[in-house]
Design an enzyme around this catalytic site. Structure first.
Site, PDB file in Angstrom:
ATOM      1  N   GLU A 135       1.020  -1.286  -0.062  1.00  0.00           N
ATOM      2  CA  GLU A 135      -0.065  -0.023  -0.015  1.00  0.00           C
ATOM      3  C   GLU A 135       0.966   1.382   0.155  1.00  0.00           C
ATOM      4  O   GLU A 135       1.753   1.356   0.868  1.00  0.00           O
ATOM      5  CB  GLU A 135      -0.897   0.033   1.364  1.00  0.00           C
ATOM      6  CG  GLU A 135      -1.756   1.093   1.158  1.00  0.00           C
ATOM      7  CD  GLU A 135      -2.724   1.309   2.410  1.00  0.00           C
ATOM      8  OE1 GLU A 135      -2.708   0.312   3.370  1.00  0.00           O
ATOM      9  OE2 GLU A 135      -3.560   2.445   2.513  1.00  0.00           O
ATOM     10  N   ARG A 147       5.430 -12.912   9.690  1.00  0.00           N
ATOM     11  CA  ARG A 147       5.814 -11.462   9.339  1.00  0.00           C
ATOM     12  C   ARG A 147       7.302 -11.646   9.969  1.00  0.00           C
ATOM     13  O   ARG A 147       7.583 -12.506  10.989  1.00  0.00           O
ATOM     14  CB  ARG A 147       5.292 -10.430   9.418  1.00  0.00           C
ATOM     15  CG  ARG A 147       4.761 -10.336  11.111  1.00  0.00           C
ATOM     16  CD  ARG A 147       3.604  -9.216  11.032  1.00  0.00           C
ATOM     17  NE  ARG A 147       4.162  -7.622  10.692  1.00  0.00           N
ATOM     18  CZ  ARG A 147       3.394  -7.313   9.779  1.00  0.00           C
ATOM     19  NH1 ARG A 147       2.475  -7.656   8.989  1.00  0.00           N
ATOM     20  NH2 ARG A 147       3.568  -6.057   9.459  1.00  0.00           N
ATOM     21  N   LYS A 169       4.570   0.985   9.453  1.00  0.00           N
ATOM     22  CA  LYS A 169       4.427   2.097   8.736  1.00  0.00           C
ATOM     23  C   LYS A 169       3.858   3.225   9.539  1.00  0.00           C
ATOM     24  O   LYS A 169       4.437   4.415   9.443  1.00  0.00           O
ATOM     25  CB  LYS A 169       3.883   2.193   7.480  1.00  0.00           C
ATOM     26  CG  LYS A 169       4.766   1.149   6.420  1.00  0.00           C
ATOM     27  CD  LYS A 169       4.116   1.299   5.014  1.00  0.00           C
ATOM     28  CE  LYS A 169       3.026   0.230   4.897  1.00  0.00           C
ATOM     29  NZ  LYS A 169       2.624  -0.002   3.427  1.00  0.00           N
TER      30      LYS A 169
END
Ligand code: ATP
Ligand code: MG
Length: 560
Positions: free
Chosen positions: A35, A261, A271
């Protein structure tokens, strides 16, 4: 490009190998779907190396797709930085650059199709009511009063939503699945919402935007992705991924597979949090060399190969795990140890006058660029009467085992001579400001013809020839292993106040005047360094320390 896949296949590569063997797929297509709401970080590098790596191993392609369905937080600055970072890491999507926003028309049509199938409805509950109706892990949800509207009514309302007839938050399009599903994600999830925000690519064309779960599976399907790899937090979303594709009876149905992850200690990796560090000026920007963003690591001096090796080394698994920051640092050490030429640089200079060295004389002495790799050649370094050594290579009241400079002690100057300290000069406050030494002219190259043993070897630079530079030393950005551990405290309270140390007057050997932005060096005994790509100028060079020579943190923890 080198790969280090000399060990058993991870579980995802096993699935892919079986799918190819069984004929389920003739070709594997993966995608990396960021994104564009921030810069990429080392966690993304793991996903990039996995997706692009699998494509490369199978002579296939990996798509770069911007998952841009949330216009408020996204921008072209992020789009550009992401492309730069993926390329820098050594991967290429060729012609396969896509944006979810390119599919907005098709996605709208799919939503209409769901309505026509009686599988979606416009719901006027507000978000608070929706939350209450949703139920909990232990209680089933309650059906919305708008759930059983007719297809015609839903089509008309959805069209009105698209035309901007409703205000934000007043209604949404929901999939009609099962309010009693044990998987809460399946309790009639919202698939379209109203957002009167301009989009960085589609401008004002849309005031409704599709949600992630609806967009992602259909984008994968439209691109004929075979294996859609994502992180474990999407495990519960897989049911919805499959429901959308099954309900629409799409011609192809990519397989979503989740993996753990990457988490690294002494840092944060979301982020949203990295953005806070930037916006609240804890760091100088997304590319601050202390940030584990790709652009930060690049500016710090990490090589793409070191990051790829790190990602290959940690592997792909199903269980979440924490990787020690030292593992990442070792990856760059291993890479630079082989390739970085050695130079001499004095970080905290102390002047030395060699009193018996002729005043006007300058010698050029040969220094090896890499003692373990003679094929990397040598260079000449100037030597004269005035040099700089490291302040901490001198000690006034030195213990017996201090094999460096102290009055009466002899040391070897790397690639030069043996010198003996004779006198200490101090300023009025008693600070040591200069040493007077003598050299033994018979010891050029560093060994004594009479065979006397000198244990210590120190680095130095010629004072009149030195390149004066600013040096930036970095430590971990957080002073605790897990800055998120304390739910009562903001993670920013754990920012390490000493994570950046600036040395303004370092003295480097003159060959470094020719250094370019892509060069990396080992300053002997001090670590690996490179020019700072943002702040360095030929008049005022600035060097970053990429990493120290050894893992000083490991030593500290062992001592404890
Ligand atoms: P963040 O949580 O940092 O905001 P994100 O998951 O929201 O990251 P996206 O842009 O949606 O960021 O991620 C793009 C891809 O990178 C996704 O497939 C995601 O699973 C993957 N990814 C993100 N963070 C990590 C991580 N720490 N380890 C492995 N893969 C990751
Ligand atoms: Mg995300």
């Amino acid at each position: 490009m080198e790969t280090t896949l000399d060990r058993p296949l991870d579980f995802i590569r096993q699935i892919i190998a079986e799918d190819l063997k069984s004929g389920k797929h003739k070709q594997v297509i993966t995608r990396f779907p960021p994104e564009p709401n921030g810069f990429l970080h080392i966690g993304h590098a793991k996903s990039i190396c996995l997706n692009f790596g699998i494509a490369r191993e199978n002579n296939s392609v990996c798509h770069l797709r911007f998952d841009d369905t949330n216009p408020g937080k996204e921008s072209t600055e992020y789009v550009d930085s992401i492309q730069e970072d993926v390329h820098w890491l050594g991967f290429d999507w060729g012609e396969h650059l896509y944006y979810s926003s390119d599919y907005f028309d098709k996605l709208y049509d799919f939503a209409v199709e769901l309505i026509q199938k009686g599988k979606a409805y416009v719901c006027h509950l507000n978000s608070e009511e929706m939350r209450r109706y949703r139920g909990t892990l232990t209680e089933p949800g309650k059906e919305s009063p708008y759930r059983n509207r007719s297809v015609e009514e839903n089509l008309a309302l959805f069209n009105q939503m698209k035309n901007g007839d409703f205000e934000e938050g007043t209604c949404a399009l929901r999939a009609k699945i099962d309010m009693a599903s044990p998987n809460i994600i399946m309790r009639d999830p919202v698939i379209y919402r109203i957002m009167k925000t301009a989009h960085h690519r589609t401008g004002d064309r849309w005031c409704i935007y599709p949600m992630y779960d609806f967009t992602h599976c259909l984008s994968d399907m439209l691109e004929k992705i075979t294996h859609s790899l994502c992180t474990l937090e999407f495990e519960n979303n897989r049911a919805l991924y499959d429901w959308v594709l099954d309900t629409l009876k799409t011609p192809c149905h990519p397989q979503q597979i989740e993996f753990a992850r990457l988490n690294i200690n002494f840092t944060v990796m979301s982020k949203r949090k990295l953005l806070q560090l930037v916006e609240e000026n804890y760091v100088s920007g997304w590319d601050d060399p202390r940030m584990l963003t790709i652009s930060g690591l690049r500016r710090r001096g990490y090589t793409p190969a070191s990051i790829r090796n790190f990602c290959d080394g940690i592997g792909i698994g199903k269980r979440g795990s924490w990787i020690d920051m030292g593992v990442l640092e070792n990856a760059v050490r291993d890479d630079l140890n082989v390739r970085a030429p050695r130079v001499l640089g004095v970080l905290r200079p102390l002047k030395v006058v060699i009193t018996n060295y002729p005043e006007e004389q300058v010698e050029e002495l040969e220094a090896l660029n890499h003692p373990q790799h003679p094929e990397m050649g040598s260079r000449m370094v100037p030597f004269c009467r005035e040099i700089y050594v490291e302040q901490n290579d001198f000690m006034e009241d030195a213990p017996r085992k201090f094999f460096r400079l102290s009055v009466g002690r002899e040391v070897r100057l790397r690639y030069a001579y043996l010198i003996t300290c004779r006198e200490v000069i101090k300023d009025e406050e008693g600070n040591v400001i200069e040493l007077r030494c003598t050299y033994d002219p018979e010891t050029r190259g560093g060994s004594a013809p009479d065979g006397r043993k000198v244990k210590g070897t120190i680095h130095w630079v010629s004072a009149p020839h030195a390149l004066q530079a600013e040096i930036r030393l970095y430590d971990r950005l957080f002073s605790v292993e897990n800055p998120d551990m304390d739910k009562e405290k903001d993670f920013k309270e754990f920012v390490n106040p000493d994570s950046l140390q600036i040395l303004e007057n370092s003295m480097l050997e003159p060959s470094l005047k020719k250094a370019t932005a892509t060069d990396r060096f080992q300053f002997e005994r001090q670590g690996y360094f490179c020019l700072d790509s943002r702040d360095s100028t030929p008049e005022a060079p600035v060097f970053n320390r990429i990493v120290t020579l050894r893992d000083s943190w490991a030593k500290l923890t062992r001592k404890k």
